[in-house]
Design a protein around this motif. Structure first.
Motif, short mmCIF file in Angstrom:
data_model
loop_
_atom_site.label_atom_id
_atom_site.label_comp_id
_atom_site.label_asym_id
_atom_site.label_seq_id
_atom_site.Cartn_x
_atom_site.Cartn_y
_atom_site.Cartn_z
N SER A 44 -13.52 1.50 -11.51
CA SER A 44 -11.99 1.61 -11.34
C SER A 44 -11.45 3.03 -10.51
O SER A 44 -10.52 3.08 -10.13
CB SER A 44 -11.54 1.53 -12.35
OG SER A 44 -11.89 2.60 -13.56
N THR A 45 -12.55 4.06 -10.63
CA THR A 45 -11.93 5.18 -9.98
C THR A 45 -12.16 5.04 -8.61
O THR A 45 -11.27 5.47 -7.61
CB THR A 45 -13.17 6.37 -10.56
OG1 THR A 45 -12.96 6.58 -12.02
CG2 THR A 45 -12.95 7.65 -9.77
N VAL A 46 -13.29 4.29 -8.01
CA VAL A 46 -13.37 3.96 -6.75
C VAL A 46 -12.23 2.94 -6.33
O VAL A 46 -11.65 3.43 -5.02
CB VAL A 46 -14.72 3.30 -6.57
CG1 VAL A 46 -14.79 2.61 -4.97
CG2 VAL A 46 -15.75 3.76 -6.71
N SER A 47 -11.78 2.15 -6.80
CA SER A 47 -10.39 1.41 -6.68
C SER A 47 -9.40 2.40 -6.26
O SER A 47 -8.76 2.29 -5.43
CB SER A 47 -10.33 0.29 -7.58
OG SER A 47 -8.91 -0.44 -7.29
N LYS A 48 -9.25 2.96 -7.54
CA LYS A 48 -7.94 4.25 -7.07
C LYS A 48 -8.12 4.98 -6.19
O LYS A 48 -7.11 5.14 -5.45
CB LYS A 48 -7.74 4.91 -8.71
CG LYS A 48 -7.29 3.92 -9.90
CD LYS A 48 -7.49 4.67 -11.03
CE LYS A 48 -7.19 3.65 -12.30
NZ LYS A 48 -7.59 3.94 -13.44
N ALA A 49 -9.36 5.45 -5.92
CA ALA A 49 -9.27 6.60 -4.92
C ALA A 49 -9.21 5.74 -3.58
O ALA A 49 -8.51 6.24 -2.82
CB ALA A 49 -10.93 7.00 -4.94
N LEU A 50 -9.88 4.72 -3.35
CA LEU A 50 -9.48 3.99 -1.94
C LEU A 50 -8.23 3.92 -1.93
O LEU A 50 -7.50 3.75 -0.92
CB LEU A 50 -10.16 2.73 -1.97
CG LEU A 50 -11.81 3.10 -2.00
CD1 LEU A 50 -12.50 1.58 -2.05
CD2 LEU A 50 -12.17 3.48 -0.41
N ASN A 51 -7.13 3.45 -3.08
CA ASN A 51 -5.91 3.24 -2.78
C ASN A 51 -4.90 4.30 -2.92
O ASN A 51 -3.93 4.46 -3.21
CB ASN A 51 -5.39 2.27 -3.92
CG ASN A 51 -6.06 0.83 -3.52
OD1 ASN A 51 -5.85 0.33 -2.39
ND2 ASN A 51 -6.84 0.41 -4.42
N ASN A 52 -5.66 5.67 -2.77
CA ASN A 52 -5.04 6.87 -2.91
C ASN A 52 -4.13 7.13 -4.02
O ASN A 52 -3.08 7.55 -4.08
CB ASN A 52 -3.83 7.12 -1.63
CG ASN A 52 -5.04 7.55 -0.32
OD1 ASN A 52 -5.85 8.29 -0.43
ND2 ASN A 52 -4.90 6.55 0.66
N SER A 53 -4.65 6.75 -5.34
CA SER A 53 -3.53 6.84 -6.36
C SER A 53 -3.56 8.23 -7.04
O SER A 53 -4.71 9.01 -7.03
CB SER A 53 -4.64 5.99 -7.63
OG SER A 53 -3.96 6.56 -8.62
N PRO A 54 -2.33 8.67 -7.29
CA PRO A 54 -2.21 9.86 -7.83
C PRO A 54 -2.89 10.43 -8.99
O PRO A 54 -3.11 11.60 -9.19
CB PRO A 54 -0.68 10.18 -7.80
CG PRO A 54 -0.52 8.77 -7.98
CD PRO A 54 -1.30 7.80 -7.49
N GLU A 55 -3.52 9.41 -9.54
CA GLU A 55 -4.30 9.64 -10.74
C GLU A 55 -5.60 10.45 -10.63
O GLU A 55 -5.89 11.25 -11.52
CB GLU A 55 -4.60 8.47 -11.65
CG GLU A 55 -3.50 7.46 -12.04
CD GLU A 55 -3.94 6.25 -12.79
OE1 GLU A 55 -5.03 6.28 -13.24
OE2 GLU A 55 -3.17 5.56 -13.08
N ILE A 56 -6.17 10.12 -9.24
CA ILE A 56 -7.41 10.79 -8.88
C ILE A 56 -7.22 11.96 -8.14
O ILE A 56 -6.41 12.34 -7.22
CB ILE A 56 -7.92 9.75 -7.97
CG1 ILE A 56 -8.16 8.17 -8.77
CG2 ILE A 56 -9.54 10.12 -7.66
CD1 ILE A 56 -8.86 8.26 -9.81
N SER A 57 -8.28 12.92 -8.50
CA SER A 57 -8.46 14.26 -7.90
C SER A 57 -8.56 14.15 -6.47
O SER A 57 -9.25 13.32 -5.84
CB SER A 57 -9.35 14.92 -8.57
OG SER A 57 -10.68 14.72 -8.12
N GLN A 58 -8.01 14.86 -5.56
CA GLN A 58 -7.99 14.96 -4.18
C GLN A 58 -9.56 14.92 -3.61
O GLN A 58 -10.05 14.33 -2.87
CB GLN A 58 -7.32 16.25 -3.62
CG GLN A 58 -7.29 16.05 -2.06
CD GLN A 58 -6.53 14.71 -1.62
OE1 GLN A 58 -5.68 14.29 -2.27
NE2 GLN A 58 -7.05 14.11 -0.73
N ASP A 59 -10.47 15.85 -4.47
CA ASP A 59 -11.91 15.75 -4.15
C ASP A 59 -12.55 14.49 -4.44
O ASP A 59 -13.29 14.20 -3.46
CB ASP A 59 -12.35 16.57 -5.53
CG ASP A 59 -13.11 17.79 -4.95
OD1 ASP A 59 -12.68 18.59 -3.96
OD2 ASP A 59 -14.08 18.20 -5.80
#
Lengths: 340, 340
Positions: B19-34
């Motif tokens: 799910s982190t990958v999914s969110k990261a790929l979709n530029n979710s604000p939940e995920i750290s820029q890093d």
DNA sequence: TTGTAAGCGTTATCAC
DNA sequence: GTGATAACGCTTACAA
């Protein structure tokens, strides 16, 4: 409006598990005849149809193939598509048609979007721009991903894959000989720039035929036309500046346009000038006089290409030798040439 | 051969959750820029592309639309497809082309297989057989399932859905008037049997124009052609038995074939006989003399139809009023008719 | 003979 | 900020 029904609903209604439903629908021997009947009756009543998308995801195959062609407003391609469609449907596949519009960029996009799961394999004929650029990385990429690719008509040696082609050089060679035997001596050629593979080969066949018949090649009689826009002008200037007794066009349009020009200059066809075109389409058939053409059998080409692709999709052992199929051409003698 | 990579693999390699990958790929604000950077870099490097099938299953939409046409070896349909393709691609949809080959059964099968999840909506032009049978249950069925359907060109009043048509009756009416004003009095009509909706309407327009100009309708001048095979024969017998000074064909082929017949009987065109066809294609353009035709703007028709379907797909509120769009036609005056 | 559970690749909800 | 979990509709070991 009765929405599509799923196995889940059937299971709920009939008070059995989803897997029972699945097995029952597939006539699994595990399931009692009773249950099978019950489930199937219910499914039939509610017009249950399995969801293709779910099946595709599960089976990792879509039963779809993509055809990428440069242009659809083109009788030859249209015949190929019909052939592909017929064969693919016969073998249980759907056809997704993508147009590159002779653009490299669009070809790349088509390939990429389709490659992301939508289809099981590609059928492709190169865009002019791609042939001119000689950039085939997008093709290599899909092949590397393990997705089968069959090229047809406009192909490239640089790509290692199954191919279906016309024997353009030979067809052209035979046609020019046919013209010579019918009494023509100075044969003009209306062709494409050399980067179009089929144009190049047809030009080659033309030259070889002349050579073999001991006729000198006159480069002034070879006209290279890039786009339809410049066709009329180039044809006119050919008529203005050169003397010849036959015109060979590498497609029917070129030949027909030349024939119109001859017509309007009052030439008698075929007595004073003969005409032959490549690719037998409606233009050739209904031209006045009707045009003698090289029949390319596009329908068969489409069938063959589809068959080749599907064969590869359905054979399990990854055969790393590639097939190249050559479609025979024939000359259809009509009114625009003298009998041999 | 680097196989397609999935989110799962990215997650495993990078030691994060899917799910982190999914969110990261979709530029979710939940995920750290890093994390976002890391994931996206990795994805880019391995050329990750989301799997369309999985997305379709999840979103219950495929971003595919199906076009079902009677025939593809037909310039007009080919133009329509180009228009559909262009517009659909512009709006992010793929086009699946299905051919009914004028067969009712194949039309039904196409509809059924496509309706099972492969596509979001239909674009359809009726097969001749369907029009003759007047059996539209398959269309009602997909509509009932909530799947949008847009009919174009060959449509039916009995089906309640969006439509795009040519104003055939009016186009035909105008054309016949055009012929009359150019000095023609006895105008033969080459048309289809009445069950072909467009043929019927064009016949109607023809009759109305004659009526309005005070010219008596002579049924002997109206020839109904069912298939191309019988075309030649019927044209010949028309020339053998009737006197007339113009021919109006409900498609370009009919007109061109009649023109060839006139040609071979030594008639001078357009002085002794005029010709007009419907649907401006290559035949008309390159005929000799070039054929005056009714331009149907197939490309625009395709664009409109695609737009209509996609609008409906993307509007949430189910609007139960249906739109009917009429494409304007125009007359393209060429060499086969006298100037008005 | 039937049911449970995992999995296809993704996203969304909710917990942590 | 990150991760578990369920869900989309279906099939298929494996259990019961």
């Amino acid at each position: 409006m009765k929405k599509k029904i799923t196995m889940k609903e059937i299971a709920r209604e009939l008070d059995v598990s989803i897997s029972t439903v699945s097995k029952a629908l597939n006539n699994s021997p595990e399931i009692s005849q009773d249950t099978i009947d019950k489930v199937q009756a219910f499914a039939k009543f509610y017009n249950y149809k399995p969801n293709n998308i779910a099946l595709s995801l599960k089976n990792k195959k879509t039963k779809n193939i993509a055809v990428i062609i440069p242009e659809i407003v083109h009788h030859f391609f249209t015949l190929i598509i019909s052939g592909i469609e017929q064969k693919a449907n016969e073998l249980g596949y759907n056809v997704i048609v993508c147009l590159s519009n002779e653009s490299f960029a669009k070809e790349v996009i088509n390939l990429e979007t389709m490659a992301s799961g939508s289809i099981d394999g590609f059928l492709l004929s190169l865009s002019k721009e791609t042939m001119a650029k000689k950039d085939f990385h997008h093709l290599r990429e899909v092949i590397n991903q393990g997705m089968p690719l069959v090229m047809f008509d406009r192909v490239s040696d640089e790509i290692y894959c199954d191919k279906v082609i016309i024997d353009d050089a030979r067809a052209s060679y035979n046609t020019v000989k046919h013209l010579i035997y019918s009494g023509c001596q100075r044969i003009a050629l209306l062709t494409t720039p050399d980067y179009v593979s089929v144009g190049k080969l047809r030009t080659l066949g033309y030259k070889n035929a002349l050579k073999d018949e001991g006729i000198e090649i006159d480069e002034n009689l070879i006209v290279r036309v890039e786009t339809v826009e410049e066709l009329d002008g180039k044809v006119k200037s050919l008529f203005d500046t050169e003397k010849f007794d036959a015109v060979f066009g590498v497609n029917e349009l070129y030949a027909v346009v030349a024939m119109r020009e001859a017509h309007s200059r009052g030439l008698i066809i075929p007595q004073e000038m003969s005409f032959v075109g490549f690719s037998d389409g409606i233009l050739s058939k209904y031209a006045y006089p009707s045009l003698t053409t090289v029949v390319q059998h596009g329908f068969e080409m489409g069938q063959k290409a589809a068959k080749m692709l599907i064969d590869r999709l359905e054979s399990d052992h990854t055969d790393d030798s590639y097939k190249m199929e050559v479609i025979k051409t024939s000359i259809l003698q009509r009114e625009s040439t003298k009998p041999v």
